[in-house]
Design an enzyme around this catalytic site. Sequence first.
Site, PDB file in Angstrom:
ATOM      1  N   ASP A 155     138.056  51.768  88.238  1.00 43.95           N
ATOM      2  CA  ASP A 155     138.130  50.806  87.122  1.00 43.95           C
ATOM      3  C   ASP A 155     136.770  50.662  86.431  1.00 43.95           C
ATOM      4  O   ASP A 155     136.698  50.170  85.309  1.00 43.95           O
ATOM      5  CB  ASP A 155     138.630  49.444  87.631  1.00 43.95           C
ATOM      6  CG  ASP A 155     137.794  48.880  88.778  1.00 43.95           C
ATOM      7  OD1 ASP A 155     137.087  49.652  89.447  1.00 43.95           O
ATOM      8  OD2 ASP A 155     137.852  47.652  89.010  1.00 43.95           O
ATOM      9  N   TYR A 175     127.153  54.911  88.213  1.00 45.67           N
ATOM     10  CA  TYR A 175     128.344  55.252  88.999  1.00 45.67           C
ATOM     11  C   TYR A 175     129.552  55.470  88.086  1.00 45.67           C
ATOM     12  O   TYR A 175     130.238  56.498  88.157  1.00 45.67           O
ATOM     13  CB  TYR A 175     128.620  54.126  90.007  1.00 45.67           C
ATOM     14  CG  TYR A 175     129.985  54.171  90.666  1.00 45.67           C
ATOM     15  CD1 TYR A 175     130.266  55.098  91.661  1.00 45.67           C
ATOM     16  CD2 TYR A 175     130.992  53.275  90.284  1.00 45.67           C
ATOM     17  CE1 TYR A 175     131.525  55.132  92.266  1.00 45.67           C
ATOM     18  CE2 TYR A 175     132.241  53.301  90.884  1.00 45.67           C
ATOM     19  CZ  TYR A 175     132.505  54.228  91.868  1.00 45.67           C
ATOM     20  OH  TYR A 175     133.739  54.257  92.455  1.00 45.67           O
ATOM     21  N   LYS A 180     131.624  58.961  87.416  1.00 46.45           N
ATOM     22  CA  LYS A 180     133.057  59.084  87.716  1.00 46.45           C
ATOM     23  C   LYS A 180     133.831  59.492  86.454  1.00 46.45           C
ATOM     24  O   LYS A 180     134.767  60.281  86.529  1.00 46.45           O
ATOM     25  CB  LYS A 180     133.605  57.753  88.262  1.00 46.45           C
ATOM     26  CG  LYS A 180     133.074  57.356  89.640  1.00 46.45           C
ATOM     27  CD  LYS A 180     133.584  58.223  90.776  1.00 46.45           C
ATOM     28  CE  LYS A 180     135.026  57.996  91.104  1.00 46.45           C
ATOM     29  NZ  LYS A 180     135.444  58.796  92.303  1.00 46.45           N
TER      30      LYS A 180
HETATM   31  N1  LIG Z   1     135.421  51.109  97.122  1.00 42.33           N
HETATM   32  C1  LIG Z   1     135.859  50.639  95.972  1.00 42.33           C
HETATM   33  O1  LIG Z   1     135.835  49.415  95.729  1.00 42.33           O
HETATM   34  C2  LIG Z   1     136.405  51.560  94.931  1.00 42.33           C
HETATM   35  C3  LIG Z   1     136.761  51.027  93.689  1.00 42.33           C
HETATM   36  C4  LIG Z   1     137.284  51.889  92.722  1.00 42.33           C
HETATM   37  C5  LIG Z   1     137.422  53.216  92.989  1.00 42.33           C
HETATM   38  N2  LIG Z   1     137.042  53.719  94.186  1.00 42.33           N
HETATM   39  C6  LIG Z   1     137.187  55.154  94.418  1.00 42.33           C
HETATM   40  O2  LIG Z   1     138.099  55.327  95.485  1.00 42.33           O
HETATM   41  C7  LIG Z   1     137.741  56.501  96.223  1.00 42.33           C
HETATM   42  C8  LIG Z   1     137.641  56.158  97.693  1.00 42.33           C
HETATM   43  O3  LIG Z   1     136.669  55.144  97.849  1.00 42.33           O
HETATM   44  P1  LIG Z   1     136.314  54.530  99.276  1.00 42.33           P
HETATM   45  O4  LIG Z   1     136.190  53.057  99.092  1.00 42.33           O
HETATM   46  O5  LIG Z   1     137.238  55.074 100.311  1.00 42.33           O
HETATM   47  O6  LIG Z   1     134.854  55.101  99.460  1.00 42.33           O
HETATM   48  P2  LIG Z   1     133.949  55.155 100.781  1.00 42.33           P
HETATM   49  O7  LIG Z   1     134.519  54.312 101.847  1.00 42.33           O
HETATM   50  O8  LIG Z   1     132.559  54.924 100.308  1.00 42.33           O
HETATM   51  O9  LIG Z   1     134.114  56.667 101.220  1.00 42.33           O
HETATM   52  C9  LIG Z   1     133.617  57.703 100.458  1.00 42.33           C
HETATM   53  C10 LIG Z   1     133.571  58.904 101.326  1.00 42.33           C
HETATM   54  O10 LIG Z   1     132.954  59.945 100.558  1.00 42.33           O
HETATM   55  C11 LIG Z   1     132.144  60.653 101.436  1.00 42.33           C
HETATM   56  N3  LIG Z   1     131.054  61.351 100.783  1.00 42.33           N
HETATM   57  C12 LIG Z   1     129.975  60.826 100.144  1.00 42.33           C
HETATM   58  N4  LIG Z   1     129.140  61.808  99.801  1.00 42.33           N
HETATM   59  C13 LIG Z   1     129.698  62.960 100.223  1.00 42.33           C
HETATM   60  C14 LIG Z   1     129.322  64.313 100.174  1.00 42.33           C
HETATM   61  N5  LIG Z   1     128.171  64.683  99.639  1.00 42.33           N
HETATM   62  N6  LIG Z   1     130.148  65.236 100.706  1.00 42.33           N
HETATM   63  C15 LIG Z   1     131.313  64.879 101.282  1.00 42.33           C
HETATM   64  N7  LIG Z   1     131.717  63.619 101.379  1.00 42.33           N
HETATM   65  C16 LIG Z   1     130.930  62.663 100.848  1.00 42.33           C
HETATM   66  C17 LIG Z   1     131.558  59.631 102.387  1.00 42.33           C
HETATM   67  O11 LIG Z   1     131.134  60.312 103.538  1.00 42.33           O
HETATM   68  P3  LIG Z   1     130.356  59.596 104.751  1.00 42.33           P
HETATM   69  O12 LIG Z   1     131.424  58.834 105.470  1.00 42.33           O
HETATM   70  O13 LIG Z   1     129.819  60.735 105.527  1.00 42.33           O
HETATM   71  O14 LIG Z   1     129.315  58.748 104.091  1.00 42.33           O
HETATM   72  C18 LIG Z   1     132.740  58.726 102.611  1.00 42.33           C
HETATM   73  O15 LIG Z   1     133.474  59.111 103.726  1.00 42.33           O
HETATM   74  C19 LIG Z   1     136.462  57.028  95.580  1.00 42.33           C
HETATM   75  O16 LIG Z   1     136.790  58.014  94.646  1.00 42.33           O
HETATM   76  C20 LIG Z   1     135.906  55.833  94.839  1.00 42.33           C
HETATM   77  O17 LIG Z   1     135.116  56.221  93.726  1.00 42.33           O
HETATM   78  C21 LIG Z   1     136.544  52.926  95.171  1.00 42.33           C
END
Ligand SMILES: NC(=O)c1ccc[n+]([C@@H]2O[C@H](COP(=O)([O-])OP(=O)(O)OC[C@H]3O[C@@H](n4cnc5c(N)ncnc54)[C@H](OP(=O)(O)O)[C@@H]3O)[C@@H](O)[C@H]2O)c1
Length: 303
Positions: A108, A131, A135
């Site tokens: 978002d 960020y 994205k």
């Molecule tokens: N969190 C939110 O509030 C939110 C809001 C809107 C959209 N999103 C989107 O939803 C999706 C999932 O988010 P999430 O909350 O599950 O994120 P998260 O918990 O931060 O997990 C992101 C994952 O990406 C991995 N990652 C980061 N750098 C990497 C790299 N260089 N190579 C391989 N893996 C890598 C991390 O690995 P490590 O575990 O090793 O660090 C982590 O496991 C993402 O696309 C995010 O942009 C999230």
Amino acid sequence: MGRQLLVIGSNGQLGRSLQKIVSTSSTYTEIMFTFAGREQLDLSHPKQIADYFQNNRYDTIINAAAYTAVDKAESEPELADQINYQAVAQLAEIAKQHQTALLHVSTDYVFDGNNHTPYHENESPHPQSVYGKSKLKGEQAMIEIGPQGCIVRTGWLYSEFGHNFVKTMLRLAQEREQINVVDDQIGTPTYATDLAYALLNIAETKNQPPFPSRTITKKGVETYHYANEGVASWYDFAQAIFEIAEKSCKINPIVSDQYPTPAKRPHYSVLSKRAIKQQFQLQIPYWRSSLKQCLEAINNNHG
Ligand SMILES: NC(=O)c1ccc[n+]([C@@H]2O[C@H](COP(=O)([O-])OP(=O)(O)OC[C@H]3O[C@@H](n4cnc5c(N)ncnc54)[C@H](OP(=O)(O)O)[C@@H]3O)[C@@H](O)[C@H]2O)c1
């Protein structure tokens, strides 16, 4: 042999929620899942990405990996760009070449937050942070390259796994008698388990090709929004967490100016979910119901 599905970013909130569902549900037995964390597939190394797909082929990829440290990204724009944009472009190229469907997750925060009504899927993005910009570039690369697949934007993700707002609030409730939480940013708290179910629903859709285009985008990569139902401010979200978890910590509402952060966040980022509901007949839970489920999982030490 069943269809092969790869989840990238398997140790994040969404990745672990997908693993939880796959390991406990009998619904997806037709699909062979591979979960790759950073150790198996590091998106900051283009050569590693290329090598990985030299040796492995999939029918579907869910990209749950991202550079998600919204504030830190302001001082690490190159790394955010590599993971959220360049690696996505590379994955899209590979997916196109291998005829793999790519389900890519976005945010978002591609919107500026000046709306007062929910953002539709085809509204013009205007990100305010490094960020959000990285994205958006990832989304644009995916649309430009045009593999089979879709983009699913979400917001305010939380879960029993990793670090998130719910777990921070529960920790603060143990440490403090009162806390300040902003009440002028409005969005929808979204349980990562619900998003994971929606993605699996899309991945196993029986329609062929799997992601029918409604021609919003020129090459057929559809953009969808998924969040729980309802809206809340972070203050409302914190109140609900404390109410359901029976914490007595007092919450003072403040405005964003009183809590400066390196990255600017949208004041309003509620997403319209019309397209995903129409296309996949999803029943989306209300955010407070899902919050209850997450708090139960945390209570049962499932995080
Ligand atoms: N969190 C939110 O509030 C939110 C809001 C809107 C959209 N999103 C989107 O939803 C999706 C999932 O988010 P999430 O909350 O599950 O994120 P998260 O918990 O931060 O997990 C992101 C994952 O990406 C991995 N990652 C980061 N750098 C990497 C790299 N260089 N190579 C391989 N893996 C890598 C991390 O690995 P490590 O575990 O090793 O660090 C982590 O496991 C993402 O696309 C995010 O942009 C999230």
